[in-house]
Design an enzyme around this catalytic site. Structure first.
Site, PDB file in Angstrom:
ATOM      1  CG  HIS A  83      -2.057  -0.986   1.087  1.00  0.00           C
ATOM      2  ND1 HIS A  83      -2.055  -2.201   1.746  1.00  0.00           N
ATOM      3  CD2 HIS A  83      -3.210  -0.952   0.360  1.00  0.00           C
ATOM      4  CE1 HIS A  83      -3.155  -2.860   1.446  1.00  0.00           C
ATOM      5  NE2 HIS A  83      -3.881  -2.135   0.609  1.00  0.00           N
ATOM      6  CG  ASN A  84       4.000   1.138  -2.416  1.00  0.00           C
ATOM      7  OD1 ASN A  84       3.399   1.122  -3.489  1.00  0.00           O
ATOM      8  ND2 ASN A  84       4.835   0.159  -2.051  1.00  0.00           N
ATOM      9  CB  SER A  85       3.054   6.538  -4.211  1.00  0.00           C
ATOM     10  OG  SER A  85       4.391   6.231  -4.558  1.00  0.00           O
ATOM     11  CG  HIS A 134      -2.060  -0.114  -4.321  1.00  0.00           C
ATOM     12  ND1 HIS A 134      -2.659  -1.098  -5.081  1.00  0.00           N
ATOM     13  CD2 HIS A 134      -3.040   0.412  -3.522  1.00  0.00           C
ATOM     14  CE1 HIS A 134      -3.943  -1.179  -4.756  1.00  0.00           C
ATOM     15  NE2 HIS A 134      -4.197  -0.266  -3.823  1.00  0.00           N
ATOM     16  CD  GLN A 151      -2.376 -13.839  -5.073  1.00  0.00           C
ATOM     17  OE1 GLN A 151      -2.909 -13.389  -6.069  1.00  0.00           O
ATOM     18  NE2 GLN A 151      -2.224 -13.138  -3.973  1.00  0.00           N
ATOM     19  CG  ASP A 165      -5.275   2.168  -0.389  1.00  0.00           C
ATOM     20  OD1 ASP A 165      -6.194   2.153   0.454  1.00  0.00           O
ATOM     21  OD2 ASP A 165      -5.071   1.229  -1.182  1.00  0.00           O
TER      22      ASP A 165
END
EC number: 3.1.4.-
Length: 885
Positions: free
Chosen positions: A608-610, A612, A831, A649
């Site tokens: 969950h970073n930039s 994403h 998955q 996010d």
């Protein structure tokens, strides 16, 4: 002198600035010419000329002076108290009030037909470059009339003040073009949506005796409503303003009330049709469109005689109707109408003539509802349940109507209790249920369904009645959309994954706190940001050339931008969709905003970073380019979707909502353990955006558009919360997929789906469902990416879940997803569970709407890859042969 000066007002009405270090100076009340500006009888002394406000608001109850000497006397004699405050649209607002008031009442009651409206005091905006007798005249005229008045000195402050207060009357100085262009100011105000009901007055110079009076047409073309020949008499200005109030302003006020009437008509469950006296259709409401199968555009402007008629009406019925309505009498009765599809339906119709000017009939209003005894109408109901949208008002009405008819026959409680003596407990339950439902005066859709089932139970065999009781038990649960899982032992991966993503995590332990640092003030000056969209390094520009492709590699962009891909991709995507033009903001402002948003993503998060955020933005832009999506949404929807994807996010801590709730985090407490992260993302994004005008991308759009845009953004971000995943998907399938499949079948022979796309666009609720589904699919599109990207994302999200499990064990918190233990977890199994449970159905539905064969092919290939790994009992992300390579 280092402290800021404060504003004080003497008893004589003199406003002056006092420095806090010289509060006892006797010169504070002395009026001098240098550095002093007269503001309508008030003298403002400042240390700098530019500290004089560009907008002044003033409301007085003091009778205006009739001549100059009296005004001077007022200034120097006491009796007036004043204070200063800061308004929304200006830096200083001085308000003077006295006990002796000659102003009229603050509100006025106005009657519009049967509606009684309350008109609040008129607001007036004076736009003058400098003070003179003419501006004074209007100022004191407003005072006499009891109007609230603002004075703007510059075009910019005039527009800003109007957008804030929406004045009913604007007076613009048109006598001298030396200071500003009055017509340009008028045009800029007219360009704003609220100006539709505003009267704008131009003050023009008085023509000399030998001069011919000029035409008013240029003023009308610029947007002015009236012109006022220069006259500084307070009485002349007062008369002009009062005439405008009793004429144009009150007329516009009544017209504004019509919006409420049309809103009521749009939401009315009865079909409404309005025609002219010549039977030309002027208006139909959405219920009419749904009943008849036409769109407004196909009806408005056409004569009733042009529409196909049903041959089931008697020959003299139309003559009978015309005989009534032409003489001004109301007609009502049963009438057969032909839908666009060719079906005949029986309606109960009421036609009312509306008498207008001159005592003549000007309109005919027709109210129509289905006559439920007709056999064709029953067929219409049956087909309509599959053909039309789930939340359709007309359908609710029809169901309610039929339900009421049934209830008339089944309200006898004795018959209910005496039908079957073999199952007294069942009958007792049925009795209490029916009694509760029949006592309800306002029915929700689920109540109507329960009501219908109860009615069906009455004459059913006991086995059917018991089965329907089971149905009722299920319907009364709160979780109607979430599938019921098997036992945890059957599939721990699915159970843990679903539990971690969809539960609110209210298994809280006292004494444990988890608080992450807010990143609101991060410096972003180190980021390598281009000056313009064209000013980017060649390696980045080359990558961005492929950004419209679904196979675009976001990780390559992450690498060349030093883990800051959002600004670069954002500039390219936003330029392609005209976001700057829609928001009326500069590219520099947009660039600064992207920089601030990206700075508040945590690069320390593995998932969950930039990157994403950039990936979700890319997917959203890709979906917006699909023909069906593009045809169903407006430009505002597109802009909202792109902004929502960018911020969805922001400031994510790398932990799930369940973790934050269990840890008793600050955010969980703030948002009551409900949609904690999603609420935080939106709140922080808007807080950051409006914090500084340098990156406030919303600063130049009007208030109504901003509210609509803000609501759409918030709704989309909140839709990414997984607890309502199945609710969103089911609503999309029932409200979009199924009706569209039915309509596509009917228009297949014509070879065009334009009509069904237009029908979707006619319903704002459907546009909302599309936007929710779009961002949900963009948010979890990793399994639909090319295999290489899919594997990378799977590794990153697994690492983030591993880190959460490690911290939960370290802090003694409940382990939300025990299966994500880095020592034992099978990533392929996780998955597969994620795809089976969340992805397949959602993307099947989205593909049916947007047509995405590339994504579905990738999804099939990736699923096959994970199944192969699972069959080989691999825990790694790649096959052994691939790892060797």
């Amino acid at each position: 002198m280092g402290c800021a000066p404060s504003i004080h007002v003497s008893h004589s009405g003199v406003i002056y600035c006092r420095d806090s270090e010289e509060s006892n100076s006797p010169h504070q009340t002395t009026t001098i010419s240098q550095g002093t500006t007269t503001l309508h009888g008030l003298f403002v002394k400042t240390d700098a000329a530019d500290s004089i406000p560009s907008v002044l608001a003033y409301q007085s109850r003091q009778p205006p002076p009739s001549a100059g000497p009296r005004r001077k006397e007022r200034r120097e004699s006491g009796g007036t108290s004043a204070r200063s405050r800061t308004p929304h649209c200006c830096s200083v607002e001085a308000e003077t009030q006295t006990s002796s008031s000659s102003a009229k009442a603050s509100t006025t009651e106005i009657q519009v037909g049967p509606m009684r409206l309350t008109q609040y005091p008129i607001q007036v905006l004076l736009v003058f470059a400098k003070e003179d007798n003419q501006s004074n005249g209007f100022w004191w005229a407003c005072d006499r009339a009891g109007y609230r008045c603002n004075l703007a000195w510059t075009p910019e402050s005039a527009l800003e003040c109007f957008l804030d207060k929406h004045q009913e009357i604007i007076v613009i100085d048109h006598r001298n073009s030396k200071y500003f262009d009055a017509e340009d100011i008028c045009r800029s105000i007219r360009a704003a949506e609220p100006s539709e009901h505003t009267v704008i007055l131009a003050v023009v110079p008085r023509a000399s005796a030998d001069q011919e009076e000029t035409s008013v047409l240029p003023l009308l073309d610029a947007g002015f409503d009236r012109q006022f020949m220069e006259n500084s008499s307070v009485t002349a200005c007062y008369n002009e303003l009062v005439q405008i109030e009793h004429g144009e302003v009150r007329s516009q006020f009544k017209l504004r009330a019509c919006n409420a009437v049309f809103t009521a008509l749009d939401h009315c469950q009865e079909a409404v049709e309005i025609t002219s006296e010549d039977h030309v259709i002027q208006y139909v409401n959405p219920a009419f469109e749904r009943m008849m199968g036409y769109c407004k555009g196909e009806l408005i402007g056409k004569e009733l005689t042009e529409l196909p008629k049903s041959d089931k009406n008697s020959a003299d019925l139309l003559d009978n109707i015309n005989t009534f309505i032409k003489t001004g009498k109301e007609w009502q009765g049963v009438y057969y109408a032909r839908r666009k599809s060719g079906d005949s339906i029986q309606q109960h119709v009421k036609i009312t003539p509306v008498v207008g000017q001159g005592g003549k009939i000007r309109h005919f209003v027709s109210l129509k509802r289905l006559h439920c005894t007709n056999e064709n109408n029953k067929q219409f109901y049956k087909s309509h349940r599959e053909e039309k949208y789930t939340g359709d008002n007309s359908q609710s009405e029809s169901s309610s109507y039929k339900c009421k008819n049934r209830r008339k026959d089944s309200v006898d409680v004795k018959s209910i209790t005496s039908q079957s003596s073999d199952a007294p407990s069942l009958q007792t339950r049925r009795y209490s249920s029916m009694a509760r439902i029949h006592s309800m005066t306002i029915e929700a859709p689920i109540t109507k369904v329960i009501n219908i089932i109860n009615a069906a139970q009455e004459n059913s065999p006991i086995t059917v009645a018991e089965a329907l009781d089971r149905v009722l038990e299920i319907l009364r649960t709160t979780e109607l959309y979430s599938p019921q899982l098997g036992t945890k032992d059957e599939d721990p991966h699915t159970s843990d994954l679903v539990g971690g993503l969809m539960n609110d995590g209210l298994r809280r332990l006292s004494g444990n706190e988890y608080v992450f640092s807010k990143n609101m003030n991060l410096s972003h000056s180190h980021l390598p940001v281009p000056n313009t969209i064209n000013d980017v390094p060649p390696c980045i520009a080359q990558l961005l050339d492929n950004e419209e492709s679904w196979d675009f590699n976001i990780f390559e962009l992450e690498a060349v931008t030093n883990k800051r891909p959002l600004v670069y991709l954002g500039l390219k995507v936003f330029a392609r969709f005209g976001v700057s033009e829609f928001l009326n903001c500069s590219e520099a402002t947009l660039r600064a905003w992207l920089q601030v948003i990206e700075a508040n993503y945590h690069s320390s998060n593995s998932y969950h970073n930039s990157t994403h955020a950039a990936d979700v933005l890319h997917a959203t832009a890709f979906f917006l380019g699909k023909e069906r999506v593009k045809g169903s949404l407006d430009h505002l929807d597109e802009v909202a979707a792109l902004i929502a994807a960018t911020i969805h996010d922001v400031d994510h801590p790398g932990r799930t909502n369940s973790f934050l709730c269990n840890a008793g985090s600050e955010l969980a407490v703030l948002y009551n353990d409900t949609a904690v992260l999603e609420s935080h993302h939106t709140a922080l994004a808007f807080q950051l955006t409006t914090k500084d005008s340098k990156y406030n991308i919303f600063k130049n759009i009007d208030r109504n558009r901003y509210r609509t845009l803000r609501q759409a953004i918030i709704d989309m971000v909140l839709a990414t919360e997984m607890t309502k995943h199945f609710e969103h998907v089911n609503k999309f399938v029932n409200s979009i997929n199924k009706p569209m499949a039915s309509e596509e079948t009917s228009v297949h022979s014509e070879g065009s789906n334009t009509e069904c796309t237009a029908n979707i666009k006619n319903f704002p609720d459907n546009q909302t469902l599309i936007k929710r589904m779009m961002i949900k699919c963009a948010d979890v599109a990793n399994p639909c990416r090319p295999l290489e990207l899919c594997i990378e994302w799977a590794g990153r999200i697994s690492e983030e879940y591993f880190a959460q499990t490690d911290e939960e064990k370290r802090q003694g918190l409940p382990v939300v997803m025990p299966v994500f233990d880095r020592n034992t977890c099978s990533i392929p199994k996780s998955q597969i569970s994620f795809i089976d449970y969340f992805i397949t159905d959602m993307f099947d539905a989205w593909d049916a709407f947007a047509h995405l064969p590339v994504l579905m092919q990738h999804l099939a290939n990736n699923y096959k890859h994970w199944k192969t790994l699972d069959d080989l009992k691999c825990k790694s992300l790649r096959l052994p042969s691939e790892n060797n390579n």
